[in-house]
Scaffold this motif. Structure first.
Motif, PDB file in Angstrom:
ATOM      1  N   ASN A  27      71.069  36.248  19.912  1.00  0.00           N
ATOM      2  CA  ASN A  27      70.181  35.915  20.253  1.00  0.00           C
ATOM      3  C   ASN A  27      68.917  36.906  20.396  1.00  0.00           C
ATOM      4  OD1 ASN A  27      72.009  32.960  20.139  1.00  0.00           O
ATOM      5  ND2 ASN A  27      72.804  34.287  22.708  1.00  0.00           N
ATOM      6  N   ALA A  28      69.125  37.780  19.672  1.00  0.00           N
ATOM      7  CA  ALA A  28      67.739  38.064  19.708  1.00  0.00           C
ATOM      8  C   ALA A  28      66.630  38.055  18.847  1.00  0.00           C
ATOM      9  CB  ALA A  28      67.978  39.795  19.244  1.00  0.00           C
ATOM     10  N   LYS A  29      65.139  37.549  19.438  1.00  0.00           N
ATOM     11  CA  LYS A  29      64.756  37.781  18.792  1.00  0.00           C
ATOM     12  C   LYS A  29      64.133  38.971  17.856  1.00  0.00           C
ATOM     13  CE  LYS A  29      59.440  36.453  19.004  1.00  0.00           C
ATOM     14  NZ  LYS A  29      58.144  35.963  20.026  1.00  0.00           N
ATOM     15  N   ILE A  30      63.981  38.904  16.479  1.00  0.00           N
ATOM     16  CA  ILE A  30      63.327  39.977  15.760  1.00  0.00           C
ATOM     17  C   ILE A  30      62.230  40.000  15.022  1.00  0.00           C
ATOM     18  CG2 ILE A  30      64.607  41.488  13.895  1.00  0.00           C
ATOM     19  CD1 ILE A  30      67.487  40.297  14.706  1.00  0.00           C
ATOM     20  N   GLN A  31      61.724  41.006  15.321  1.00  0.00           N
ATOM     21  CA  GLN A  31      59.899  40.241  14.254  1.00  0.00           C
ATOM     22  C   GLN A  31      60.472  41.951  13.382  1.00  0.00           C
ATOM     23  OE1 GLN A  31      56.912  40.480  17.608  1.00  0.00           O
ATOM     24  NE2 GLN A  31      55.987  38.584  16.340  1.00  0.00           N
ATOM     25  N   SER A  32      59.332  41.609  12.849  1.00  0.00           N
ATOM     26  CA  SER A  32      59.056  42.933  11.371  1.00  0.00           C
ATOM     27  C   SER A  32      58.307  42.466  10.490  1.00  0.00           C
ATOM     28  CB  SER A  32      60.171  42.337   9.869  1.00  0.00           C
ATOM     29  OG  SER A  32      59.671  43.200   9.294  1.00  0.00           O
ATOM     30  N   VAL A  33      56.948  43.738  11.201  1.00  0.00           N
ATOM     31  CA  VAL A  33      55.466  43.740  10.695  1.00  0.00           C
ATOM     32  C   VAL A  33      55.692  45.102   9.792  1.00  0.00           C
ATOM     33  CG1 VAL A  33      53.690  44.415  11.571  1.00  0.00           C
ATOM     34  CG2 VAL A  33      55.169  43.109  13.328  1.00  0.00           C
ATOM     35  N   VAL A  34      55.015  45.215   8.796  1.00  0.00           N
ATOM     36  CA  VAL A  34      54.761  46.028   8.243  1.00  0.00           C
ATOM     37  C   VAL A  34      53.350  46.680   8.643  1.00  0.00           C
ATOM     38  CG1 VAL A  34      53.992  46.521   5.623  1.00  0.00           C
ATOM     39  CG2 VAL A  34      55.581  44.741   5.609  1.00  0.00           C
ATOM     40  N   ILE A  35      53.542  48.424   8.369  1.00  0.00           N
ATOM     41  CA  ILE A  35      51.699  48.405   9.044  1.00  0.00           C
ATOM     42  C   ILE A  35      51.277  49.793   8.116  1.00  0.00           C
ATOM     43  CG2 ILE A  35      50.930  50.898  10.613  1.00  0.00           C
ATOM     44  CD1 ILE A  35      53.395  49.929  12.578  1.00  0.00           C
ATOM     45  N   ASP A  36      50.282  49.239   7.178  1.00  0.00           N
ATOM     46  CA  ASP A  36      49.938  49.372   5.951  1.00  0.00           C
ATOM     47  C   ASP A  36      48.441  49.748   5.758  1.00  0.00           C
ATOM     48  OD1 ASP A  36      49.035  47.056   5.714  1.00  0.00           O
ATOM     49  OD2 ASP A  36      50.155  46.661   3.831  1.00  0.00           O
ATOM     50  N   GLN A  37      48.462  50.174   4.955  1.00  0.00           N
ATOM     51  CA  GLN A  37      46.608  50.395   4.022  1.00  0.00           C
ATOM     52  C   GLN A  37      45.676  49.283   4.247  1.00  0.00           C
ATOM     53  OE1 GLN A  37      45.775  54.074   2.118  1.00  0.00           O
ATOM     54  NE2 GLN A  37      47.878  54.223   1.154  1.00  0.00           N
ATOM     55  N   GLN A  43      41.008  41.513   0.096  1.00  0.00           N
ATOM     56  CA  GLN A  43      40.105  41.938   1.257  1.00  0.00           C
ATOM     57  C   GLN A  43      40.546  41.501   2.317  1.00  0.00           C
ATOM     58  OE1 GLN A  43      36.779  38.908   0.359  1.00  0.00           O
ATOM     59  NE2 GLN A  43      36.386  40.679  -1.338  1.00  0.00           N
ATOM     60  N   ARG A  44      41.872  42.520   2.649  1.00  0.00           N
ATOM     61  CA  ARG A  44      43.120  42.415   3.761  1.00  0.00           C
ATOM     62  C   ARG A  44      42.942  43.911   4.115  1.00  0.00           C
ATOM     63  NH1 ARG A  44      47.240  43.726   4.813  1.00  0.00           N
ATOM     64  NH2 ARG A  44      48.308  44.217   3.047  1.00  0.00           N
ATOM     65  N   PRO A  45      42.367  44.176   5.117  1.00  0.00           N
ATOM     66  CA  PRO A  45      42.146  45.563   5.975  1.00  0.00           C
ATOM     67  C   PRO A  45      43.531  45.913   6.532  1.00  0.00           C
ATOM     68  CG  PRO A  45      40.935  43.780   7.461  1.00  0.00           C
ATOM     69  CD  PRO A  45      41.012  43.430   6.226  1.00  0.00           C
ATOM     70  N   GLY A  46      44.135  46.834   6.576  1.00  0.00           N
ATOM     71  CA  GLY A  46      45.074  47.494   6.539  1.00  0.00           C
ATOM     72  C   GLY A  46      45.415  47.821   8.507  1.00  0.00           C
ATOM     73  N   LEU A  47      46.302  48.490   9.335  1.00  0.00           N
ATOM     74  CA  LEU A  47      45.908  49.249  10.421  1.00  0.00           C
ATOM     75  C   LEU A  47      45.683  50.338  10.100  1.00  0.00           C
ATOM     76  CD1 LEU A  47      48.731  47.159  12.230  1.00  0.00           C
ATOM     77  CD2 LEU A  47      46.574  47.442  12.557  1.00  0.00           C
ATOM     78  N   LEU A  48      46.281  50.872   9.457  1.00  0.00           N
ATOM     79  CA  LEU A  48      46.158  52.476   8.691  1.00  0.00           C
ATOM     80  C   LEU A  48      45.144  52.927   7.059  1.00  0.00           C
ATOM     81  CD1 LEU A  48      49.690  53.557   8.767  1.00  0.00           C
ATOM     82  CD2 LEU A  48      48.159  53.347  10.712  1.00  0.00           C
TER      83      LEU A  48
END
Length: 82
Positions: A27-37, A43-48
């Motif tokens: 029952n865990a809530k698993i979330q996936s995020v890509v921390i990219d450039q 035209q999507r800025p990244g976090l890095l």
């Protein structure tokens, strides 16, 4: 058969541990995020960003927050050190 689709170095006597772990996470809530450039084409800025190789970073190839050196507040929405 599922076995032909799995490539692992987990020993057979360790499978039970993973099955128990999976049951605990049912029952865990698993979330996936890509921390990219980001993606220039979309035209999507990244976090890095990848700054120039300079003495500020000991002449190493590195990724830093887009908001500036040591400014991780925007990334803190995605990263938790708990």
């Amino acid at each position: 058969m599922l076995q032909g689709s799995i490539d692992t170095d987990i020993k057979q006597n360790e499978f039970d541990d993973f099955i128990r772990l999976a049951e605990k996470m049912r029952n865990a809530k698993i979330q996936s995020v890509v921390i990219d450039q980001g993606d220039d084409a979309l035209q999507r800025p990244g976090l890095l960003v990848n700054p120039p190789i300079i003495s500020d970073y000991d002449y190493a190839w590195t990724l830093i927050p887009r908001t500036g050196k040591w400014k991780f507040y925007r990334n803190s929405n995605y990263i938790s050190c708990e």
